[in-house]
Write a protein that holds these residues in place. Structure first.
Motif, mmCIF file in Angstrom:
data_model
loop_
_atom_site.group_PDB
_atom_site.id
_atom_site.type_symbol
_atom_site.label_atom_id
_atom_site.label_comp_id
_atom_site.label_asym_id
_atom_site.label_seq_id
_atom_site.Cartn_x
_atom_site.Cartn_y
_atom_site.Cartn_z
ATOM 1 N N CYS A 66 1.161 7.166 -3.708
ATOM 2 C CA CYS A 66 -0.246 6.810 -3.553
ATOM 3 C C CYS A 66 -1.040 8.073 -3.183
ATOM 4 O O CYS A 66 -0.624 8.840 -2.311
ATOM 5 C CB CYS A 66 -0.376 5.757 -2.465
ATOM 6 S SG CYS A 66 -2.078 5.411 -2.008
ATOM 7 N N CYS A 69 -2.204 7.436 0.817
ATOM 8 C CA CYS A 69 -1.284 7.305 1.959
ATOM 9 C C CYS A 69 0.059 7.977 1.724
ATOM 10 O O CYS A 69 0.872 8.048 2.643
ATOM 11 C CB CYS A 69 -1.090 5.839 2.327
ATOM 12 S SG CYS A 69 -0.096 4.923 1.146
ATOM 13 N N CYS A 104 -1.830 2.719 -3.976
ATOM 14 C CA CYS A 104 -1.041 1.531 -3.670
ATOM 15 C C CYS A 104 -2.039 0.396 -3.409
ATOM 16 O O CYS A 104 -3.216 0.652 -3.165
ATOM 17 C CB CYS A 104 -0.137 1.763 -2.463
ATOM 18 S SG CYS A 104 -0.977 1.831 -0.873
ATOM 19 N N CYS A 107 -4.014 0.497 0.111
ATOM 20 C CA CYS A 107 -5.124 1.449 0.271
ATOM 21 C C CYS A 107 -6.308 1.007 -0.578
ATOM 22 O O CYS A 107 -7.458 1.254 -0.227
ATOM 23 C CB CYS A 107 -4.701 2.849 -0.166
ATOM 24 S SG CYS A 107 -3.608 3.675 0.999
ATOM 25 N N ARG A 232 -2.669 1.570 9.219
ATOM 26 C CA ARG A 232 -2.179 0.179 9.205
ATOM 27 C C ARG A 232 -0.716 0.192 9.624
ATOM 28 O O ARG A 232 0.022 1.157 9.347
ATOM 29 C CB ARG A 232 -2.399 -0.462 7.842
ATOM 30 C CG ARG A 232 -1.859 0.302 6.689
ATOM 31 C CD ARG A 232 -2.150 -0.392 5.362
ATOM 32 N NE ARG A 232 -1.419 0.262 4.306
ATOM 33 C CZ ARG A 232 -1.892 1.239 3.542
ATOM 34 N NH1 ARG A 232 -3.132 1.652 3.692
ATOM 35 N NH2 ARG A 232 -1.141 1.792 2.616
HETATM 36 ZN ZN LIG Z 1 -1.688 3.958 -0.265
#
Ligand SMILES: [Zn+2]
Length: 320
Positions: A66, A69, A104, A107, A232
């Motif tokens: 991603c 992230c 992803c 996100c 998160r």
């Molecule tokens: Zn992500």
């Protein structure tokens, strides 16, 4: 998030002059000139960005990770082709190579997430639901695109150059200058503040925060952490586990470097010295691997490992 050079892959053929992207942009231009974008019927069916060769190029460019992230989504989920400037606002960038990133779902899509870390004041609370933990917030980018000055938002092609986006783009920003993983000394402080006998908050090892600037905290980092949801809980936990692996390798290397220092003397057993040297070289290779751009959380790895390598090289070369 790690800096990525978009020129590392060939721009997909869809973006060639006269290709699918240009044709779609022309059609969208006619469509949006005829209607105000705020009208309900102004939806346009963008599809050029879904071309398989774009997905393939983005996968290669980001090594199946991603863009935001650095999780490796290719193991468990399909990739979202994400519009950095959302296509619902910036219709003219819906099929522009520089505006596309692999993401992803967590996100990219807005949903309720448990957020760990130290700053959530700009986040929106989801509708309360029974049993939902206190630390639940709405995160995920969706069509968000915060600017330093909202009045400067582009409403037509080429106006975006006047904007000051608050979100980090891994292809134009150096995320390392904005985002910082908790240094070990700060982690020890967090652990100590919990008081004796309490469990050490291992999750803190995976928390990312904004770097300090002369006037406070880096605003691009703050917005990016909140909008992409970079703290998160599942992600923080995955990063903390990665960091524990890295720290374990670093610990082994420190012990080996000390052993080597003990062994290197006139009457050393050179066979043992050779074994220790071999182990050091093996562990160093493993440590460097964590920082490779194809590895998950390479930004975190770089921030911990680079200063460590300087330190360990000093121990090795110190004659004692
Ligand atoms: Zn992500």
């Amino acid at each position: 998030m790690i800096r990525v050079d978009r020129d590392a892959v060939t721009k997909p053929g869809v973006f060639e002059p006269g290709g699918a992207a240009e044709n779609e942009r022309r059609a969208a231009h006619v469509h949006f000139q005829a209607k105000s974008t705020s009208e309900e019927d102004s939806k346009f069916n963008f599809k050029a960005y879904k071309e398989p060769e774009i997905k393939a190029a983005l996968l290669r460019l980001f090594h199946g990770k991603c863009a935001y992230c650095e999780s490796r989504f290719s193991a468990t989920q399909p990739m979202d082709v994400e519009h950095w400037r959302p296509k619902s606002v910036y219709w003219w960038l819906a099929a522009t190579w520089d505006n596309l990133l692999p993401s992803c779902s967590d996100c990219n899509r807005k949903r309720a997430q448990v957020v760990l870390g130290f700053r959530t004041d700009d986040l929106e609370k989801p509708k309360t639901r029974k049993g939902r933990p206190e630390e639940t917030w709405l995160t995920g980018k969706a069509a968000s695109f915060p600017l330093a000055h909202d009045s400067q938002r582009a409403t037509r092609p080429d106006e975006e150059s006047r904007e000051q986006p608050l979100l980090l783009d891994p292809c134009t920003d150096d995320p390392d200058e904005h985002l910082e993983f908790l240094p070990l000394t700060d982690f020890e402080q967090v652990a100590a503040s919990r008081g004796p006998g309490r469990r050490r908050p291992m999750f803190a090892l995976g928390v990312v925060r904004a770097r300090r600037t002369a006037t406070g905290q880096d605003p691009k980092a703050l917005a990016s952490i909140n909008v992409y949801g970079l703290n998160r809980s599942g992600l923080v936990q995955a990063r903390a586990e990665r960091r524990l692996l890295i720290q374990r390798t670093m610990h082994t290397l420190v012990v080996l470097a000390r052993l080597l220092q003990e062994f290197v003397s006139e009457d050393s057993d050179w066979r043992l010295v050779g074994l220790v040297e071999d182990l050091i070289s093996h562990e160093m290779t493993g440590l460097a691997r964590f920082m490779r751009p194809d590895q998950p959380f390479a930004a975190l790895a770089g921030q911990i490992i680079k200063p460590f390598i300087e330190e360990i090289t000093a121990i090795e070369t110190d004659p004692g």
